[in-house]
Design an enzyme around this catalytic site. Structure first.
Site, PDB file in Angstrom:
ATOM      1  N   ASP A  95      62.751  83.745  59.608  1.00 20.68           N
ATOM      2  CA  ASP A  95      62.355  84.712  58.587  1.00 20.68           C
ATOM      3  C   ASP A  95      63.559  85.031  57.693  1.00 20.68           C
ATOM      4  O   ASP A  95      64.643  85.347  58.192  1.00 20.68           O
ATOM      5  CB  ASP A  95      61.855  85.979  59.301  1.00 20.68           C
ATOM      6  CG  ASP A  95      61.234  86.988  58.352  1.00 20.68           C
ATOM      7  OD1 ASP A  95      60.680  86.571  57.321  1.00 20.68           O
ATOM      8  OD2 ASP A  95      61.277  88.197  58.682  1.00 20.68           O
ATOM      9  N   GLY A 101      59.835  97.621  55.446  1.00 23.88           N
ATOM     10  CA  GLY A 101      60.142  98.897  56.056  1.00 23.88           C
ATOM     11  C   GLY A 101      58.979  99.874  56.092  1.00 23.88           C
ATOM     12  O   GLY A 101      57.828  99.516  55.823  1.00 23.88           O
ATOM     13  N   ASN A 158      53.130  89.060  57.005  1.00 30.86           N
ATOM     14  CA  ASN A 158      54.299  89.380  57.835  1.00 30.86           C
ATOM     15  C   ASN A 158      54.296  90.808  58.349  1.00 30.86           C
ATOM     16  O   ASN A 158      54.157  91.757  57.559  1.00 30.86           O
ATOM     17  CB  ASN A 158      55.578  89.195  57.003  1.00 30.86           C
ATOM     18  CG  ASN A 158      55.937  87.741  56.793  1.00 30.86           C
ATOM     19  OD1 ASN A 158      55.168  86.848  57.125  1.00 30.86           O
ATOM     20  ND2 ASN A 158      57.126  87.509  56.259  1.00 30.86           N
ATOM     21  N   ASP A 215      56.509  93.391  60.904  1.00 30.26           N
ATOM     22  CA  ASP A 215      57.630  93.761  61.755  1.00 30.26           C
ATOM     23  C   ASP A 215      57.639  95.268  62.019  1.00 30.26           C
ATOM     24  O   ASP A 215      57.648  95.727  63.161  1.00 30.26           O
ATOM     25  CB  ASP A 215      58.956  93.328  61.102  1.00 30.26           C
ATOM     26  CG  ASP A 215      60.143  93.536  62.024  1.00 30.26           C
ATOM     27  OD1 ASP A 215      59.938  93.940  63.185  1.00 30.26           O
ATOM     28  OD2 ASP A 215      61.293  93.302  61.602  1.00 30.26           O
TER      29      ASP A 215
HETATM   30  P1  13P Z   1      57.221  95.011  57.288  1.00 34.01           P
HETATM   31  O1  13P Z   1      58.516  95.738  57.182  1.00 34.01           O
HETATM   32  O2  13P Z   1      56.179  95.590  56.393  1.00 34.01           O
HETATM   33  O3  13P Z   1      56.730  94.894  58.696  1.00 34.01           O
HETATM   34  O4  13P Z   1      57.472  93.516  56.732  1.00 34.01           O
HETATM   35  C1  13P Z   1      58.035  92.538  57.572  1.00 34.01           C
HETATM   36  C2  13P Z   1      58.454  91.300  56.849  1.00 34.01           C
HETATM   37  O5  13P Z   1      58.111  91.049  55.713  1.00 34.01           O
HETATM   38  C3  13P Z   1      59.296  90.360  57.586  1.00 34.01           C
HETATM   39  O6  13P Z   1      59.704  89.286  56.794  1.00 34.01           O
HETATM   40  O1  G3H Z   2      62.143  91.296  56.572  1.00 36.36           O
HETATM   41  C1  G3H Z   2      62.827  91.873  57.409  1.00 36.36           C
HETATM   42  C2  G3H Z   2      62.331  91.907  58.806  1.00 36.36           C
HETATM   43  O2  G3H Z   2      61.657  93.119  59.036  1.00 36.36           O
HETATM   44  C3  G3H Z   2      63.458  91.671  59.755  1.00 36.36           C
HETATM   45  O3  G3H Z   2      64.313  92.764  59.851  1.00 36.36           O
HETATM   46  O4  G3H Z   2      66.553  91.768  59.477  1.00 36.36           O
HETATM   47  O5  G3H Z   2      66.289  93.969  60.659  1.00 36.36           O
HETATM   48  O6  G3H Z   2      65.622  91.848  61.778  1.00 36.36           O
HETATM   49  P1  G3H Z   2      65.784  92.571  60.463  1.00 36.36           P
HETATM   50 ZN    ZN Z   3      60.050  89.780  54.763  1.00 40.06          ZN
END
Ligand code: 13P
Ligand code: G3H
Ligand code: ZN
Ligand code: NA
Length: 306
Positions: free
Chosen positions: A81, A178, A251, A253
């Site tokens: 990612d 976020g 996506n 996270d």
């Molecule tokens: P969120 O922060 O909305 O979960 O997005 C995650 C993301 O795009 C990771 O690449």
């Molecule tokens: O796009 C970002 C993802 O949420 C990953 O976050 O770089 O803190 O692991 P991170």
């Molecule tokens: Zn992303």
């Protein structure tokens, strides 16, 4: 088995649904996602950010992934990612990832094309998929309001895809990373998405920043000592609409982070004498599983599509 996203996205495009791409950082997250995918017979994408790779270590992630694949027949993609440069993409390709993202979205157009092309040449030689990004997903932390996002220009998207040979494209239509995505009303530029899709028919589009910032989790975290204020994500009906269109990968996270933190706070508050990590991490794993199941069945539409 470990697979390329190719067939997943062909199915998703034709079927009007999307595949969930979930960020993984440790064993419990991987297990929670895999259990949900297996129970729903849904294809899944496990994605590893540069930060996750640094936290867990690339070898650990790959070995955890191998263990997960021994237990299931589910098609699974292991994806980098937001790969920041050619070198990191090369390292994960050499390590066995089946898909990478090269994120040159912060670069000038020509530099983004040049870096993406270099990754495409290396990746395609090894049969690895390449996601690229055009347009900016501004965050609240950058102090720009949602309508100042630099949305993807449709004509540039066509030129970018043609000249780079990338396999899928992340676009900016109003989401951001976020827990604080919108200050006012949550909205996505679906006209822009449709325009882009009409110019590159059949080409899989990726939606980053697609967590819903599930209010129940924010509330639970705050009820048990947290201080997460003003959080706002992408409403589920907007995600369903995106999934029904050219968006093939969504996506997530932040919703994983919130789910884990909420139930861990609750568990520790309600069990103050407990100090066995298996107690709260077990709860966290269950919460990830249920959250992912909900996305698969009620938002992405990919249940039974494995
Ligand atoms: P969120 O922060 O909305 O979960 O997005 C995650 C993301 O795009 C990771 O690449
Ligand atoms: O796009 C970002 C993802 O949420 C990953 O976050 O770089 O803190 O692991 P991170
Ligand atoms: Zn992303
Ligand atoms: Na779709």
């Amino acid at each position: 088995p470990l697979v390329s996203p190719k067939e997943m996205f062909e199915g998703a495009y034709a079927g009007g649904y999307a595949i969930g791409a979930f960020n993984v950082n440790n064993m419990e997250i991987i297990q929670g996602i895999m259990e949900a995918g297996s129970e729903e017979n849904a294809p899944v994408i496990l994605q590893v950010s540069a930060g996750a790779r640094k936290y867990a270590g690339q070898r650990y992630i790959i070995k955890l992934m191998e263990a997960a694949l021994e237990k299931t027949d589910l098609p699974v993609v292991l994806h980098l990612d937001h790969g920041p440069n050619f070198e990191m993409c090369k390292e994960v390709i050499d390590g066995g990832f089946s898909s990478v993202m090269i994120d040159g979205s912060h670069l000038p157009f020509e530099e983004n094309i040049a870096m993406t092309k270099k990754v495409v040449t290396y990746a395609h030689d090894k049969g690895v998929w390449v996601e690229a990004e055009l347009g900016r997903l501004a965050g609240v932390e950058e102090d720009v309001s949602s309508d100042e996002h630099i949305y993807t220009d449709p004509d540039e998207a066509v030129e970018f895809v043609e000249r780079t040979g990338c396999d899928s494209l992340a676009i900016a239509i109003g989401t951001s990373h976020g827990a604080y995505k919108f200050t006012g009303e949550a909205k996505l530029d679906f006209d822009r998405l449709d325009k882009i899709a009409s110019l590159i028919p059949g080409f899989p589009i990726v939606l980053h920043g697609a967590s819903s910032v599930v209010p129940e989790f924010v509330k639970m975290a705050n009820e048990f000592g947290g201080d997460i204020g003003g959080a706002k994500g992408v409403p589920e009906d907007l995600l369903r609409k995106a999934a029904s269109k050219a968006v093939c990968k969504i996506n997530i996270d932040t919703d994983i982070r919130l789910a884990m933190t909420a139930v861990i706070r609750k568990f520790l508050a309600e069990n103050p004498a407990e100090f066995d990590p298996r107690g709260y991490l077990g709860e966290a794993r269950k919460a990830v599983k249920e959250m992912v199941r909900h996305k698969i069945t009620n938002v992405l539409g990919c249940s039974g599509k494995a």
